[in-house]
Design an enzyme around this catalytic site. Structure first.
Site, short mmCIF file in Angstrom:
data_model
loop_
_atom_site.label_atom_id
_atom_site.label_comp_id
_atom_site.label_asym_id
_atom_site.label_seq_id
_atom_site.Cartn_x
_atom_site.Cartn_y
_atom_site.Cartn_z
N SER A 205 -3.54 -5.03 2.94
CA SER A 205 -3.41 -4.32 1.80
C SER A 205 -3.78 -2.77 2.17
CB SER A 205 -4.64 -4.95 0.72
OG SER A 205 -4.24 -4.23 -0.52
N GLU A 327 1.73 -12.01 -4.60
CA GLU A 327 0.91 -10.72 -4.41
C GLU A 327 0.32 -10.48 -5.42
OE1 GLU A 327 -0.52 -9.78 -1.75
OE2 GLU A 327 1.44 -9.91 0.04
N HIS A 425 -2.45 -12.24 -3.59
CA HIS A 425 -2.77 -11.21 -2.93
C HIS A 425 -4.49 -11.42 -1.99
CE1 HIS A 425 -2.93 -7.15 -1.12
NE2 HIS A 425 -4.15 -6.65 -1.57
#
Length: 518
Positions: A205, A327, A425
């Site tokens: 990320s 995600e 995610h």
């Protein structure tokens, strides 16, 4: 390595002596300073060398994490991503090594994510012991400044430098921290059994954005052989100084300060409180909230991090890049404000980034999900524009230039919350680290079948180890994983059954060819 009566876990460095501890066969050094404490006059200054210490410094317990927002009880997805104690004096790193000897083992430097506002290299979920033990690697995790302390852009006053017209210059203090940590690792890791000439930087990320930015930095590039980009939000718009200073002005109002000098006088809890207000000020419906961002300041960061690994200077860096299938479910699937989203709202959001008929784009997304709700279309759109499509574009660009790149997609859904999170995610993290015992606090992983979980974790963990060791993620437990090529577009799908698929993201790739370019 010191073989004196102090014991086998004492290491001599130019800055001083360190005493670590042996934990389940792995030698660990915690809270090792890599830069001077960024306090007082060093707030919003580039990281400075640490002055060193006298005697033997105890390195057996974690130090404080960088100041950040914290809610008792955590959040409904991760259960929390940063825990007290917090302190300005936070620029430290942790090391896990099979032995502090002359083994010259490959090095994995891990940079945590957290939306540029949270996280810590000391979180148990990022413990490097599994990689050290299973891969005979030396692993380093770092703390660096996040939120206002790392990402606020004060302008020219931040370091006293200006160009000829008095325009703002250096920023990105988070990046100066990470560069200082990488420099420290390159200069010192041989004393911990690592090879300074075989360093892989990996991040997830926001940490993957950091990894890409480091790979493009002229000094860092010479120290990095490989990078792993897990769910990099390369679709983020990275502002220039003029754009960012508008955000800085809003932050100053929320903090009740007229300039950076006054901010330096405030205790860090007040700075974090003002950051919470900036969240509300910058949030837009249908967009991932990012109150703080990197800035293209022309000094520490010259271009969007998505471009750095396409430059010829980065041609020889081995790259692995991947994303999770859903995600955006991480931030939107459990948010009741989006559950009632209408087609009209989502079509309007699509029109922000697509030329032509946004309704047709909506329908194209809806056809990929039987029974799709408007919020499902929105989540797929955000996943594509922020993560999947720019990731594919980076792979396409490197493949077209003949530069090495491997691509993957993580597809295994989590059953928690009736499956609403899907393959969200962060879900690949416990599989990559193969450390589900460290994730008991996280709702994200609950209910995953242990047999499926452990088999997939073994496959992914070993692939990451192989890549760090050789620059190639293939190992005996995987189908053949070919480099991403301009024709085949091979992508490894990590699911209950691991498969190699050509052009796995083809629908998203072709659909987004019509999107509006910045």
């Amino acid at each position: 390595m010191d073989h004196s009566p102090d014991g086998p876990s004492v290491v001599d460095l130019e800055s001083g002596r360190l005493r670590g501890a042996v934990e389940e066969g792995i030698t660990v050094f915690r809270a090792v300073p890599y830069a001077a404490p960024p306090v007082g006059a060093l707030r919003w200054r580039p990281a400075q060398p640490h002055p060193g210490w006298s005697g033997v410094r105890d390195a057996t317990t974690d130090g404080p994490s960088t100041p950040q927002m914290y809610t008792e009880g955590g959040d409904p997805v991760l259960g929390g991503h940063g825990f007290p104690p917090f302190d300005d004096d936070c620029l430290t790193l942790n090391i896990w090594t099979p032995a502090a000897d002359e083994g010259r083992r490959p090095v994995l430097l891990w940079i945590h994510g957290g939306g540029f506002v949270s996280g810590s290299g000391s979180l148990p979920i990022y413990s490097g012991d599994t990689f050290a033990r299973d891969g005979d690697l030396v692993v380093v995790s770092i703390n660096y400044r996040v939120g206002p302390l790392g990402y606020l852009y004060p302008g020219a006053e931040c370091d006293g430098s200006q160009d000829g017209e008095g325009q703002a210059r250096a920023g990105n203090f988070w990046l100066t921290d990470q560069l200082a940590a990488l420099r420290w690792v390159h200069e010192n890791i041989a004393r911990f059994g690592g090879d300074p000439d075989t360093i892989t930087v990996a991040g997830q990320s926001g940490g993957a954005i950091s990894t890409a930015a480091l790979a493009g930095h002229p000094e860092a590039r010479r120290m990095v052989q490989r990078v792993i980009l897990q769910s990099p939000p390369l679709g983020l718009h990275i502002p220039d100084p003029a754009e960012y200073l508008e955000r800085t002005a809003a932050y100053l109002r929320f903090a009740g300060a007229k300039d950076t000098d006054e901010l330096r006088e405030l205790p860090w809890p007040r700075l974090i409180e003002a950051a919470g207000a900036l969240f509300g000020h910058t949030t837009r419906w249908g967009y991932w909230p990012t109150p703080f961002l990197p800035v293209r300041d022309g000094v520490t960061l010259h271009e969007h991090p998505a471009r750095t690994l396409l430059d010829e200077a980065a041609a020889d860096i081995d790259v692995m890049i991947g994303w999770t299938r859903e995600e955006a479910n991480f931030g939107f699937a459990l948010d009741e404000r989006y559950a009632a989203a209408t087609r009209e709202q989502v079509v309007a959001r699509i029109a922000d980034v697509f030329e032509g008929d946004a309704g047709q784009v909506y329908d194209a997304y809806a056809r990929t999900r039987p029974g799709a709700r408007s919020v499902d279309v929105l989540m797929d759109l955000i996943t594509d524009e922020l993560f999947r499509v720019p990731g594919v574009e980076l792979a396409e660009g490197r493949a077209a230039a003949g530069h090495p790149v491997w691509a993957y997609q993580f597809d295994l859904p989590t059953p928690v919350y009736d499956g609403r999170l899907a393959a969200a995610h962060c879900l690949e993290l416990p599989f990559v680290f193969h450390n589900f015992d460290k994730w008991s606090h996280a709702p994200l992983v609950r209910g995953i079948d242990p047999a499926v979980r452990d088999g997939l974790a073994d496959a992914m963990h070993r692939a990451w180890i192989a890549f760090v060791r050789t620059g190639d993620p293939n190992h005996g437990g995987l189908p053949t994983w070919r480099r991403y090529g301009a024709e085949s577009r091979t992508t490894m799908r990590f699911d209950s059954v691991v498969t190699s698929v050509d052009d796995l993201a083809g629908h998203s790739r072709t659909l987004h060819e019509a999107r509006t370019r910045p």
